[in-house]
Each structure stands twice: as C-alpha cells, then as structure tokens.
Enzyme design. Structure first.
Site, PDB file in Angstrom:
ATOM      1  CG  ASN A  78      -1.708  -0.978   1.337  1.00  0.00           C
ATOM      2  OD1 ASN A  78      -2.273  -1.608  -0.177  1.00  0.00           O
ATOM      3  ND2 ASN A  78      -2.678  -0.830   1.939  1.00  0.00           N
ATOM      4  CG  ASP A 133      -2.991   3.164   2.724  1.00  0.00           C
ATOM      5  OD1 ASP A 133      -2.147   2.728   3.635  1.00  0.00           O
ATOM      6  OD2 ASP A 133      -3.399   2.670   2.355  1.00  0.00           O
ATOM      7  CG  HIS A 142       3.621  -1.473  -4.717  1.00  0.00           C
ATOM      8  ND1 HIS A 142       2.658  -2.269  -5.330  1.00  0.00           N
ATOM      9  CD2 HIS A 142       5.191  -2.435  -5.015  1.00  0.00           C
ATOM     10  CE1 HIS A 142       2.884  -4.009  -5.644  1.00  0.00           C
ATOM     11  NE2 HIS A 142       4.609  -3.789  -5.657  1.00  0.00           N
ATOM     12  N   GLY A 187      -6.121  -9.081   2.982  1.00  0.00           N
ATOM     13  CA  GLY A 187      -6.241  -8.171   2.267  1.00  0.00           C
ATOM     14  C   GLY A 187      -5.557  -8.124   0.697  1.00  0.00           C
ATOM     15  CB  THR A 188      -3.052  -8.775  -1.689  1.00  0.00           C
ATOM     16  OG1 THR A 188      -2.214  -8.650  -2.585  1.00  0.00           O
ATOM     17  CG2 THR A 188      -2.333 -10.156  -0.433  1.00  0.00           C
ATOM     18  CB  ALA A 224      -8.687  -6.985   6.830  1.00  0.00           C
TER      19      ALA A 224
HETATM   20  C1  BJW Z   1     -10.694  -7.444   1.772  1.00  0.00           C
HETATM   21  C2  BJW Z   1     -10.950  -6.386   2.091  1.00  0.00           C
HETATM   22  C3  BJW Z   1     -11.027  -6.375   3.569  1.00  0.00           C
HETATM   23  C4  BJW Z   1     -11.417  -6.264  -0.265  1.00  0.00           C
HETATM   24  N1  BJW Z   1     -10.505  -7.372   4.258  1.00  0.00           N
HETATM   25  N2  BJW Z   1      -9.964  -8.370   2.108  1.00  0.00           N
HETATM   26  C5  BJW Z   1       5.692 -12.282 -13.345  1.00  0.00           C
HETATM   27  C6  BJW Z   1       4.805 -12.473 -14.113  1.00  0.00           C
HETATM   28  C7  BJW Z   1       4.066 -11.887 -14.879  1.00  0.00           C
HETATM   29  C8  BJW Z   1       4.402 -10.843 -14.907  1.00  0.00           C
HETATM   30  C9  BJW Z   1       5.248 -10.053 -13.926  1.00  0.00           C
HETATM   31  C10 BJW Z   1       6.147 -10.759 -13.090  1.00  0.00           C
HETATM   32  N3  BJW Z   1       7.059  -9.680 -12.616  1.00  0.00           N
HETATM   33  C11 BJW Z   1       7.356  -8.438 -12.544  1.00  0.00           C
HETATM   34  C12 BJW Z   1       5.890  -8.824 -13.482  1.00  0.00           C
HETATM   35  C13 BJW Z   1       5.172  -7.014 -13.901  1.00  0.00           C
HETATM   36  C14 BJW Z   1       4.344  -6.846 -13.075  1.00  0.00           C
HETATM   37  C15 BJW Z   1       2.964  -7.870 -12.854  1.00  0.00           C
HETATM   38  O1  BJW Z   1       3.109  -7.964 -11.861  1.00  0.00           O
HETATM   39  N4  BJW Z   1       2.061  -7.688 -13.794  1.00  0.00           N
HETATM   40  C16 BJW Z   1       1.386  -8.866 -12.769  1.00  0.00           C
HETATM   41  C17 BJW Z   1      -0.193  -8.084 -13.177  1.00  0.00           C
HETATM   42  C18 BJW Z   1       1.635  -9.624 -14.300  1.00  0.00           C
HETATM   43  N5  BJW Z   1       4.458  -6.351 -12.347  1.00  0.00           N
HETATM   44  C19 BJW Z   1       5.442  -5.349 -12.196  1.00  0.00           C
HETATM   45  O2  BJW Z   1       5.631  -4.711 -12.920  1.00  0.00           O
HETATM   46  C20 BJW Z   1       6.581  -4.856 -10.958  1.00  0.00           C
HETATM   47  N6  BJW Z   1       7.710  -4.732 -11.343  1.00  0.00           N
HETATM   48  C21 BJW Z   1       8.586  -5.913 -11.067  1.00  0.00           C
HETATM   49  O3  BJW Z   1       8.113  -6.488 -11.093  1.00  0.00           O
HETATM   50  O4  BJW Z   1      10.030  -4.967 -11.878  1.00  0.00           O
HETATM   51  C22 BJW Z   1      10.364  -6.075 -12.266  1.00  0.00           C
HETATM   52  C23 BJW Z   1      10.170  -6.881 -13.520  1.00  0.00           C
HETATM   53  C24 BJW Z   1       9.725  -5.900 -14.760  1.00  0.00           C
HETATM   54  C25 BJW Z   1       8.897  -5.808 -15.667  1.00  0.00           C
HETATM   55  C26 BJW Z   1       9.088  -7.468 -16.176  1.00  0.00           C
HETATM   56  C27 BJW Z   1       9.281  -8.458 -15.149  1.00  0.00           C
HETATM   57  C28 BJW Z   1      10.083  -7.594 -13.508  1.00  0.00           C
HETATM   58  C29 BJW Z   1       5.874  -3.490  -9.724  1.00  0.00           C
HETATM   59  C30 BJW Z   1       4.370  -3.733  -9.543  1.00  0.00           C
HETATM   60  C31 BJW Z   1       4.454  -1.981  -9.490  1.00  0.00           C
HETATM   61  C32 BJW Z   1       2.632  -2.679  -9.351  1.00  0.00           C
HETATM   62  N7  BJW Z   1       2.529  -0.979  -8.537  1.00  0.00           N
HETATM   63  C33 BJW Z   1       0.649  -0.869  -8.219  1.00  0.00           C
HETATM   64  C34 BJW Z   1       0.255   0.613  -8.065  1.00  0.00           C
HETATM   65  C35 BJW Z   1       1.130   1.659  -7.196  1.00  0.00           C
HETATM   66  C36 BJW Z   1       0.651   2.854  -7.013  1.00  0.00           C
HETATM   67  C37 BJW Z   1      -0.920   3.430  -6.910  1.00  0.00           C
HETATM   68  O5  BJW Z   1      -1.291   2.962  -6.457  1.00  0.00           O
HETATM   69  O6  BJW Z   1      -0.765   3.455  -7.484  1.00  0.00           O
HETATM   70  O7  BJW Z   1       0.508  -1.345  -7.219  1.00  0.00           O
HETATM   71  S1  BJW Z   1      -0.455  -2.266  -9.405  1.00  0.00           S
HETATM   72  C38 BJW Z   1      -1.725  -2.045  -7.705  1.00  0.00           C
HETATM   73  O8  BJW Z   1      -1.940  -3.489  -6.843  1.00  0.00           O
HETATM   74  C39 BJW Z   1      -0.903  -1.631  -7.025  1.00  0.00           C
HETATM   75  C40 BJW Z   1      -1.318  -2.862  -5.493  1.00  0.00           C
HETATM   76  O9  BJW Z   1      -0.063  -2.200  -4.138  1.00  0.00           O
HETATM   77  C41 BJW Z   1      -0.927  -3.692  -6.388  1.00  0.00           C
HETATM   78  C42 BJW Z   1      -1.661  -5.411  -5.085  1.00  0.00           C
HETATM   79  O10 BJW Z   1      -3.228  -4.782  -5.587  1.00  0.00           O
HETATM   80  P1  BJW Z   1      -3.228  -5.511  -3.985  1.00  0.00           P
HETATM   81  O11 BJW Z   1      -3.032  -4.713  -2.909  1.00  0.00           O
HETATM   82  O12 BJW Z   1      -3.525  -7.298  -3.698  1.00  0.00           O
HETATM   83  O13 BJW Z   1      -4.940  -4.866  -4.234  1.00  0.00           O
HETATM   84  P2  BJW Z   1      -6.540  -5.749  -5.786  1.00  0.00           P
HETATM   85  O14 BJW Z   1      -7.272  -5.013  -5.460  1.00  0.00           O
HETATM   86  O15 BJW Z   1      -5.199  -6.553  -6.065  1.00  0.00           O
HETATM   87  O16 BJW Z   1      -6.904  -6.628  -4.489  1.00  0.00           O
HETATM   88  C43 BJW Z   1      -7.535  -6.652  -2.504  1.00  0.00           C
HETATM   89  C44 BJW Z   1      -7.943  -7.479  -2.045  1.00  0.00           C
HETATM   90  O17 BJW Z   1      -8.891  -6.907  -0.734  1.00  0.00           O
HETATM   91  C45 BJW Z   1      -8.509  -8.268  -3.184  1.00  0.00           C
HETATM   92  O18 BJW Z   1      -8.292 -10.216  -2.579  1.00  0.00           O
HETATM   93  C46 BJW Z   1     -10.009  -8.555  -1.634  1.00  0.00           C
HETATM   94  O19 BJW Z   1     -10.782  -9.733  -1.983  1.00  0.00           O
HETATM   95  C47 BJW Z   1      -9.896  -8.554  -0.529  1.00  0.00           C
HETATM   96  N8  BJW Z   1     -10.622  -6.944   0.635  1.00  0.00           N
HETATM   97  N9  BJW Z   1     -11.940  -5.917   1.267  1.00  0.00           N
HETATM   98  C48 BJW Z   1     -10.119  -7.955   3.866  1.00  0.00           C
HETATM   99  N10 BJW Z   1     -12.162  -5.102   4.371  1.00  0.00           N
END
Ligand code: BJW
Ligand code: ZN
Length: 244
Positions: free
Chosen positions: A107, A109, A124, A192-193, A236
């Site tokens: 996060n 935030d 991040h 929560g991810t 959570a």
């Molecule tokens: C609750 C709830 C409640 C709701 N209680 N639960 C390997 C394979 C394929 C691709 C890649 C790979 N390695 C890297 C990549 C590329 C890419 C990637 O992963 N892509 C995938 C989408 C396929 N990764 C990257 O580019 C990363 N860099 C990297 O690895 O560099 C080296 C590299 C580069 C290029 C190629 C290969 C290697 C960087 C990732 C950056 C992510 N950035 C963001 C934006 C940040 C800034 C902003 O906020 O604006 O980060 S994207 C967004 O997703 C944000 C979050 O931190 C991140 C994760 O999301 P999160 O937290 O999981 O949220 P949600 O909404 O998905 O889920 C919420 C969950 O909560 C849900 O499950 C709900 O059920 C639950 N929930 N309420 C409990 N009350």
C-alpha cells in the site's frame, strides 16, 4: 465462512503465533478498504474504472504527465482525511508481542505508519512522497491538491509520485529486507491482497518454502487460499483484532 471453520483456523493461528519468534505480515489494499481506501481489482476497484496502462506505467507518465497527475491528485484528496482502522491498529499491537516483526506492505497510503507501526517496508512506494524526474531527489509532499504539473522545489524539474508503476523495479533495499525476513519467518500473515502483482504475490510461497506457517486473511478467495496453511475469510478489521 462457517463459524466453526473460522474458530478452528483462528485457534491454529493463535497457537502458532504464541510460540513465534519471527512474524512477517504482508498487506494489500484490502487492509485499508475499511478505512475508505478503494482497492484495485474488486467490484468498485480503481482498475475497473481506469486502465492501469494509461495511469500506472512510466510510459503513461511520459506520454501524458498531466493525466497521470490528475489521477494521483484525485487519490491524494481522497486519502487525505482517512484514518487507520482496527486491522492496522491490531498489527501495531502484534508487533509488540513478538521478538522480530516485519511489516511488508504494497500500500502507498501510509496508514500503517499513521497507526503507529514502526518499520514498514513499502514495496510500491508512498503517495505522500514525490520524486524529481530531473535531479532524482525524493521528499515528502503533503500539499493537497498539488498543481496540475508539480515542480521540484530544488531544481524546478517535473515531479512524479514516488510510487512503483508496472514495469518498474522495486527498491532493492526494500525488496532485500522483505526476502531476508521471509526466509527466516516462523509465521506469515497475508492480509487483503489479491495475489496478482509480482513480486509481492510470490512472498507467501517463499515463506512457506522456508518453513513458515502462512495464513491468509481476505474477504474473497485468491489463487493461494487453498495452498497456504490457513485461510480466514472475512474483513481484516474484524479478523486481525481477533488474533490478539
Ligand atoms: C479485503 C477487504 C477487507 C477487500 N478485508 N480483504 C512475473 C510474471 C508476470 C508478470 C510479472 C512478473 N514479474 C513482474 C511482472 C510484471 C508486473 C506484474 O506483476 N504484473 C501482473 C499484473 C501480471 N510487476 C511489476 O511490474 C512490478 N515490477 C517488477 O516486478 O519489476 C521487475 C520486472 C519488471 C517487468 C517485467 C518483469 C520484472 C511492479 C508492480 C507495481 C504495482 N503497482 C501498483 C500501483 C502502485 C501505485 C498506485 O497505487 O498507484 O501497486 S498496481 C496495484 O496492485 C498497486 C497494489 O499495491 C498492487 C497489488 O494490489 P492489491 O493490494 O493486491 O489489491 P487488489 O485490489 O488487487 O486486491 C485487494 C484484495 O483485498 C482482494 O483480494 C479483496 O478480496 C481483498 N479485500 N476488502 C480483507 N475489508
Ligand atoms: Zn529536482
């Protein structure tokens, strides 16, 4: 989730936490949802209304910095008045109860720090910090809203949010610190991810391979729910305080 199943999971987890010396917690957007922070991939998630490739990549920023800043200024305004919730607070308490505690968050935030968590590994980045695209300086900037195209106070270069976009490397010190903790963890909580964004998504499995008991706390199932040792389905803010 059936009450009995929840109680069994909680009981197992509490017993593992009691003897734990090294606890690692990984959090995602879901932990902040009850504070009013939008998640990314849920029904009302940010990526349902906006295309990440238009707003959260270095190419998008190069193409249209104004649009990207509009998105981040909107989110800064939305986040500004929000407060930590019971889950953030329970983690502050958990930190006091184990000898070694590592909090890793995706996060941006800053709510863990507001709640009082000590050392937070922000994978991040942080939306309250900016980075100059010209001189590279990073600094905290809490003004809300910022100008449409905010400039560096040191060199007048264009600023960007100090967050990690798709295709960008995570800070190597932060990532190194996270994996070091994962390799020696006794217990890990994944809260929560959705487990879709790498490298964070692989962290639970890294801890499990290294011998930790891994528990997931999430409103909905994820690809890892049935692979980890315990899955607690629910909010959570309700479940994490029950671990204390
Ligand atoms: C609750 C709830 C409640 C709701 N209680 N639960 C390997 C394979 C394929 C691709 C890649 C790979 N390695 C890297 C990549 C590329 C890419 C990637 O992963 N892509 C995938 C989408 C396929 N990764 C990257 O580019 C990363 N860099 C990297 O690895 O560099 C080296 C590299 C580069 C290029 C190629 C290969 C290697 C960087 C990732 C950056 C992510 N950035 C963001 C934006 C940040 C800034 C902003 O906020 O604006 O980060 S994207 C967004 O997703 C944000 C979050 O931190 C991140 C994760 O999301 P999160 O937290 O999981 O949220 P949600 O909404 O998905 O889920 C919420 C969950 O909560 C849900 O499950 C709900 O059920 C639950 N929930 N309420 C409990 N009350
Ligand atoms: Zn500068």
């Amino acid at each position: 989730m059936a009450n009995q199943e929840m109680n069994k999971g909680l009981e197992f987890l509490r017993s593992r936490l009691e003897g734990a010396r090294r606890l690692v917690v990984l959090t995602g957007a879901g932990i902040s949802a009850e504070s009013g922070v939008p998640t990314f991939r849920g029904k009302d998630g940010l990526w349902k209304q906006h295309r990440p490739m238009d707003l959260a990549t270095p190419e998008a920023f190069q193409r249209d910095s104004r649009l990207v800043w509009e998105f981040y200024n909107w989110r800064r305004e939305l986040l500004f008045p929000l407060k930590p919730n019971a889950a953030h607070e329970a983690l502050v308490e958990l930190e006091k109860r184990v000898p070694h505690f590592t909090l890793i968050t995706q996060n941006i935030d800053g709510l863990h720090q507001v709640a009082g968590s000590g050392h937070v590994l922000e994978l991040h980045g942080n939306i309250w910090w900016v980075r100059c695209t010209a001189c590279g300086q990073t600094y905290e900037e809490r003004t809300v809203p910022l100008p449409e195209l905010p400039l560096c106070r040191l060199c007048d270069g264009l600023l960007r949010p100090n967050v990690v976009w798709f295709g960008e490397m995570l800070d190597s010190n932060v990532l190194g610190g996270a994996f070091e903790a994962l390799e020696t963890a006794d217990v890990m909580l994944v809260i929560g991810t959705s487990g879709t964004v790498q490298p964070a998504a692989s962290m639970g499995m890294a801890a499990k391979r290294a011998g930790a008991a891994v528990a997931e706390i999430n409103l909905d199932p994820t690809p890892y729910t049935n692979i980890y040792d315990v899955g607690l389905a629910g909010k959570a803010g309700e479940i994490v305080p029950r671990l204390l």
